[in-house]
Design a protein around this motif. Sequence first.
Motif, PDB file in Angstrom:
ATOM      1  N   VAL A   4     -47.803   8.713   2.945  1.00 39.40           N
ATOM      2  CA  VAL A   4     -46.665   9.519   3.387  1.00 39.40           C
ATOM      3  C   VAL A   4     -45.677   8.688   4.189  1.00 39.40           C
ATOM      4  N   LEU A   5     -44.398   8.904   3.922  1.00 33.85           N
ATOM      5  CA  LEU A   5     -43.338   8.397   4.785  1.00 33.85           C
ATOM      6  C   LEU A   5     -42.822   9.558   5.615  1.00 33.85           C
ATOM      7  N   LEU A   6     -42.624   9.333   6.896  1.00 37.16           N
ATOM      8  CA  LEU A   6     -42.168  10.363   7.824  1.00 37.16           C
ATOM      9  C   LEU A   6     -40.818   9.958   8.403  1.00 37.16           C
ATOM     10  N   ALA A   7     -39.823  10.825   8.259  1.00 40.83           N
ATOM     11  CA  ALA A   7     -38.483  10.523   8.779  1.00 40.83           C
ATOM     12  C   ALA A   7     -37.992  11.635   9.691  1.00 40.83           C
ATOM     13  N   ASP A   8     -37.729  11.288  10.926  1.00 37.31           N
ATOM     14  CA  ASP A   8     -37.166  12.225  11.912  1.00 37.31           C
ATOM     15  C   ASP A   8     -36.539  11.392  13.010  1.00 37.31           C
ATOM     16  N   ASP A   9     -35.352  11.779  13.475  1.00 38.26           N
ATOM     17  CA  ASP A   9     -34.676  10.967  14.485  1.00 38.26           C
ATOM     18  C   ASP A   9     -35.238  11.163  15.880  1.00 38.26           C
ATOM     19  N   GLU A  10     -36.101  12.167  16.073  1.00 34.48           N
ATOM     20  CA  GLU A  10     -36.704  12.398  17.382  1.00 34.48           C
ATOM     21  C   GLU A  10     -38.096  11.779  17.419  1.00 34.48           C
ATOM     22  N   ALA A  11     -38.260  10.787  18.298  1.00 39.54           N
ATOM     23  CA  ALA A  11     -39.512  10.038  18.359  1.00 39.54           C
ATOM     24  C   ALA A  11     -40.706  10.938  18.687  1.00 39.54           C
ATOM     25  N   MET A  12     -40.498  11.917  19.567  1.00 45.96           N
ATOM     26  CA  MET A  12     -41.608  12.798  19.944  1.00 45.96           C
ATOM     27  C   MET A  12     -42.032  13.682  18.776  1.00 45.96           C
ATOM     28  N   ILE A  13     -41.057  14.123  17.989  1.00 44.31           N
ATOM     29  CA  ILE A  13     -41.391  14.919  16.803  1.00 44.31           C
ATOM     30  C   ILE A  13     -42.173  14.071  15.819  1.00 44.31           C
ATOM     31  N   ARG A  14     -41.716  12.841  15.605  1.00 49.24           N
ATOM     32  CA  ARG A  14     -42.432  11.952  14.687  1.00 49.24           C
ATOM     33  C   ARG A  14     -43.862  11.726  15.152  1.00 49.24           C
ATOM     34  N   ALA A  15     -44.028  11.516  16.454  1.00 50.91           N
ATOM     35  CA  ALA A  15     -45.366  11.265  16.982  1.00 50.91           C
ATOM     36  C   ALA A  15     -46.268  12.474  16.776  1.00 50.91           C
ATOM     37  N   GLY A  16     -45.717  13.667  17.005  1.00 51.35           N
ATOM     38  CA  GLY A  16     -46.518  14.874  16.840  1.00 51.35           C
ATOM     39  C   GLY A  16     -46.904  15.121  15.402  1.00 51.35           C
ATOM     40  N   LEU A  53     -39.040  14.579   5.219  1.00 52.26           N
ATOM     41  CA  LEU A  53     -37.732  14.297   5.798  1.00 52.26           C
ATOM     42  C   LEU A  53     -37.220  15.437   6.662  1.00 52.26           C
ATOM     43  N   ASP A  54     -36.798  15.092   7.873  1.00 52.19           N
ATOM     44  CA  ASP A  54     -36.097  16.068   8.696  1.00 52.19           C
ATOM     45  C   ASP A  54     -34.738  16.323   8.063  1.00 52.19           C
ATOM     46  N   ILE A  55     -34.264  17.545   8.105  1.00 50.78           N
ATOM     47  CA  ILE A  55     -32.972  17.843   7.509  1.00 50.78           C
ATOM     48  C   ILE A  55     -31.837  17.230   8.321  1.00 50.78           C
ATOM     49  N   ARG A  56     -31.875  17.375   9.633  1.00 53.16           N
ATOM     50  CA  ARG A  56     -30.786  16.880  10.477  1.00 53.16           C
ATOM     51  C   ARG A  56     -31.147  15.515  11.045  1.00 53.16           C
ATOM     52  N   MET A  57     -30.483  14.475  10.529  1.00 55.84           N
ATOM     53  CA  MET A  57     -30.678  13.116  11.031  1.00 55.84           C
ATOM     54  C   MET A  57     -29.329  12.410  11.063  1.00 55.84           C
TER      55      MET A  57
END
Length: 220
Positions: A4-16, A53-57
């Motif tokens: 899996v590739l994980l994309a989100d501009d918020e580091a805490m969200i990515r970590a969770g 993918l997060d929608i808002r980045m």
Amino acid sequence: MIRVLLADDEAMIRAGVKAILSADPGIDVVAEAADGHQAIELTLAHRPDVALLDIRMPRLDGLAAAAELRRAAPATAVIMLTTFGEDEYIHRALTGGAAGFLLKSGDPRELQAGVHAVADGAAYLSPRVAHRVITEMGGGRLAAADAARKRTGGLTPREREVLALVGAGLSNAEIAARLHVVEGTVKAYVSAILTRLDVKNRVQAAIVAYEAGLVGDDRG
């Protein structure tokens, strides 16, 4: 192992999200991105099975990144990670070919289940998103239901049965087991259904199945 590739501009969200996915022994987060451009670059480099993918980045949002990945890396299934209520984004992603939608506020088990389902070739909608799509998007529900019934009216009984199971979120393997046929037969049915309904992917087919009343919409 599902990569899996994980994309989100918020580091805490990515970590969770990474922690939730990593708790599943069948999932391996192979790359993380902070924007859409990075998501595309890392997907082409790592060729993951699923891109979440997060929608808002920034720089390039998830919708634009998903459209590019559909062209450049068609073997990578895309799941959009969203917040509840972003109906316009959900609609755009539906027509853009995303294979799944998950809520950041949803049950962690949905995240794992969604990744497994999409990696296995199925569509996956978070139950609350599915309910929202069916009941609130696209205008009048009665008109949508009538149009969907007309679209599915030309399907054979077996195709309608397969469509209902696609709408219920089952993978090809699960449908094959349910119907006691080989998986290749299910793939042929699904391909024919997509063509007859004039839809791009299993998510759009699942929406038609819901609107036509082939699947109950009480999941949310």
